[in-house]
Design an enzyme around this catalytic site. Structure first.
Site, PDB file in Angstrom:
ATOM      1  N   LYS A  52       0.839  -1.200   0.000  1.00  0.00           N
ATOM      2  CA  LYS A  52       0.000   0.000   0.000  1.00  0.00           C
ATOM      3  C   LYS A  52       0.877   1.253   0.000  1.00  0.00           C
ATOM      4  O   LYS A  52       0.599   2.205  -0.724  1.00  0.00           O
ATOM      5  CB  LYS A  52      -0.926   0.004   1.227  1.00  0.00           C
ATOM      6  CG  LYS A  52      -2.089  -0.965   1.085  1.00  0.00           C
ATOM      7  CD  LYS A  52      -2.790  -1.231   2.403  1.00  0.00           C
ATOM      8  CE  LYS A  52      -3.737  -2.414   2.250  1.00  0.00           C
ATOM      9  NZ  LYS A  52      -4.175  -3.007   3.513  1.00  0.00           N
ATOM     10  N   GLN A  96      -4.971  -1.984   9.679  1.00  0.00           N
ATOM     11  CA  GLN A  96      -4.799  -3.290   9.042  1.00  0.00           C
ATOM     12  C   GLN A  96      -5.366  -4.404   9.933  1.00  0.00           C
ATOM     13  O   GLN A  96      -5.081  -4.469  11.118  1.00  0.00           O
ATOM     14  CB  GLN A  96      -3.300  -3.518   8.770  1.00  0.00           C
ATOM     15  CG  GLN A  96      -2.990  -4.777   7.990  1.00  0.00           C
ATOM     16  CD  GLN A  96      -3.536  -4.775   6.569  1.00  0.00           C
ATOM     17  OE1 GLN A  96      -3.584  -3.751   5.907  1.00  0.00           O
ATOM     18  NE2 GLN A  96      -3.975  -5.925   6.104  1.00  0.00           N
ATOM     19  N   ASP A 119     -11.551   2.115   4.235  1.00  0.00           N
ATOM     20  CA  ASP A 119     -11.978   0.729   3.998  1.00  0.00           C
ATOM     21  C   ASP A 119     -13.488   0.617   3.770  1.00  0.00           C
ATOM     22  O   ASP A 119     -13.963  -0.401   3.267  1.00  0.00           O
ATOM     23  CB  ASP A 119     -11.645  -0.141   5.225  1.00  0.00           C
ATOM     24  CG  ASP A 119     -10.257  -0.739   5.167  1.00  0.00           C
ATOM     25  OD1 ASP A 119      -9.860  -1.192   4.079  1.00  0.00           O
ATOM     26  OD2 ASP A 119      -9.590  -0.794   6.219  1.00  0.00           O
TER      27      ASP A 119
HETATM   28  N1  GUN Z   1      -6.912  -7.276   5.940  1.00  0.00           N
HETATM   29  C1  GUN Z   1      -7.211  -7.991   4.824  1.00  0.00           C
HETATM   30  N2  GUN Z   1      -7.917  -7.255   3.957  1.00  0.00           N
HETATM   31  C2  GUN Z   1      -8.063  -6.038   4.521  1.00  0.00           C
HETATM   32  C3  GUN Z   1      -8.691  -4.833   4.096  1.00  0.00           C
HETATM   33  O1  GUN Z   1      -9.284  -4.737   3.016  1.00  0.00           O
HETATM   34  N3  GUN Z   1      -8.613  -3.787   4.959  1.00  0.00           N
HETATM   35  C4  GUN Z   1      -7.994  -3.877   6.163  1.00  0.00           C
HETATM   36  N4  GUN Z   1      -7.989  -2.800   6.948  1.00  0.00           N
HETATM   37  N5  GUN Z   1      -7.396  -4.963   6.596  1.00  0.00           N
HETATM   38  C5  GUN Z   1      -7.431  -6.043   5.761  1.00  0.00           C
END
Ligand code: GUN
Length: 283
Positions: A52, A96, A119
């Site tokens: 990211k 995360q 998200d």
């Molecule tokens: N862990 C796995 N996929 C995601 C996601 O799309 N967002 C977040 N915050 N954590 C994740």
């Protein structure tokens, strides 16, 4: 034989548009800023977070990584989120997942300002999505990326039978809501569903997010269906593969996403696009 939906190329196209939007914002003196919070040292999460950061940097988006020890208290994390909520320069916050077991992930999700919820997991944003009030509403990135695929490949949704397998908050539930909003007749199936094959065989659109390698076989799909594979699984040789038995299913469908280079690349591109959108909506 089905047409293969090229997620990698589509993701690159979206990134290009995002870069243009970032430049426009910068010309107005605004720099989109994403903050990623990582608690603990889960190796998979560390890779996701690094990817990211790399993508943000490539697109000209400012990103900050906040790392916290696995043994921090829930309260310490909530205080950090409060601080980020109140920092004007921060447009998008991502915590995360998964979080350590002693921290209530739902409480953490609820603590994020819905206007900075990149998200789209906050109940206010989920509620808006289910109400079909999606203007200026962040929506979970993976299902949003899948909707972009339908649009790009002119896959009709209205009036179609859509089956989503898997009811997670990250994929299955928001996917069902998006398909419903697009006027599909939606079935949300899960591990307790009886005679799943009878449902999947009726699906014009089949979205599979189970986390089980090659879960969907060729005798479980409808001829001419569009099949979307959200899986990121490992086969017996440790190779990355999907929830759909691609090799055999492909012969029967009109469209199918591969793994890798299908849904995967879209998610991070949608996350960057949504960071920019949150920034635009805040000014
Ligand atoms: N862990 C796995 N996929 C995601 C996601 O799309 N967002 C977040 N915050 N954590 C994740």
């Amino acid at each position: 034989m089905g047409q293969i939906i090229d997620g990698k190329t589509l993701a690159a196209e979206i990134d290009k548009q995002t870069m243009t939007e970032v430049q426009k914002l910068k010309n107005q003196g605004v720099e989109p800023h994403l903050v990623v919070v990582l608690v603990g040292e889960n190796p998979a999460s560390q890779i996701y977070v690094r990817n990211k950061e790399k993508r943000a940097s490539k697109l000209g988006i400012k990103s900050t990584l906040v790392t916290m020890n696995a043994d921090i208290s829930e309260n310490e994390l909530l205080l950090k989120i409060q601080e980020l909520n109140q920092t004007e320069d921060v447009n998008a916050i991502l915590v995360q997942m998964p979080l350590p077991k002693h921290i209530d992930a739902f409480k953490v999700t609820m603590a994020i300002d819905p206007r900075k919820d990149v998200d789209g997991f906050h109940p206010v944003n989920v509620g808006k999505l289910f109400e079909g009030k999606t203007q200026h509403t962040p929506i979970a990135c993976t299902p949003q990326g899948i909707m972009e695929m339908f649009q790009k490949y002119h896959i009709d949704i209205q009036g179609k039978r859509a089956v989503v397998v898997g009811r997670s908050s990250i994929v299955g539930k928001p996917m069902a809501a998006l398909l419903l909003n697009a006027n599909a007749t939606v079935t949300l199936a899960h591990s307790y569903t009886k005679d799943l094959a009878a449902l999947t065989k009726e699906a014009d659109i089949l979205v599979v997010a189970t986390g089980i390698a090659h879960f969907i076989k060729e005798d479980q799909v409808k001829e001419g269906a569009a099949v979307i594979d959200v899986g990121m699984d490992r086969d017996e040789n440790g190779k990355l593969t999907g929830d759909v038995d691609f090799e055999n299913v492909e012969k029967h469908v009109s469209y199918i996403t591969p793994v890798p280079k299908g849904v995967g690349p879209m998610t991070i591109s949608m996350l960057m696009k949504q960071t920019v959108n949150l920034t635009k909506w805040s000014i």
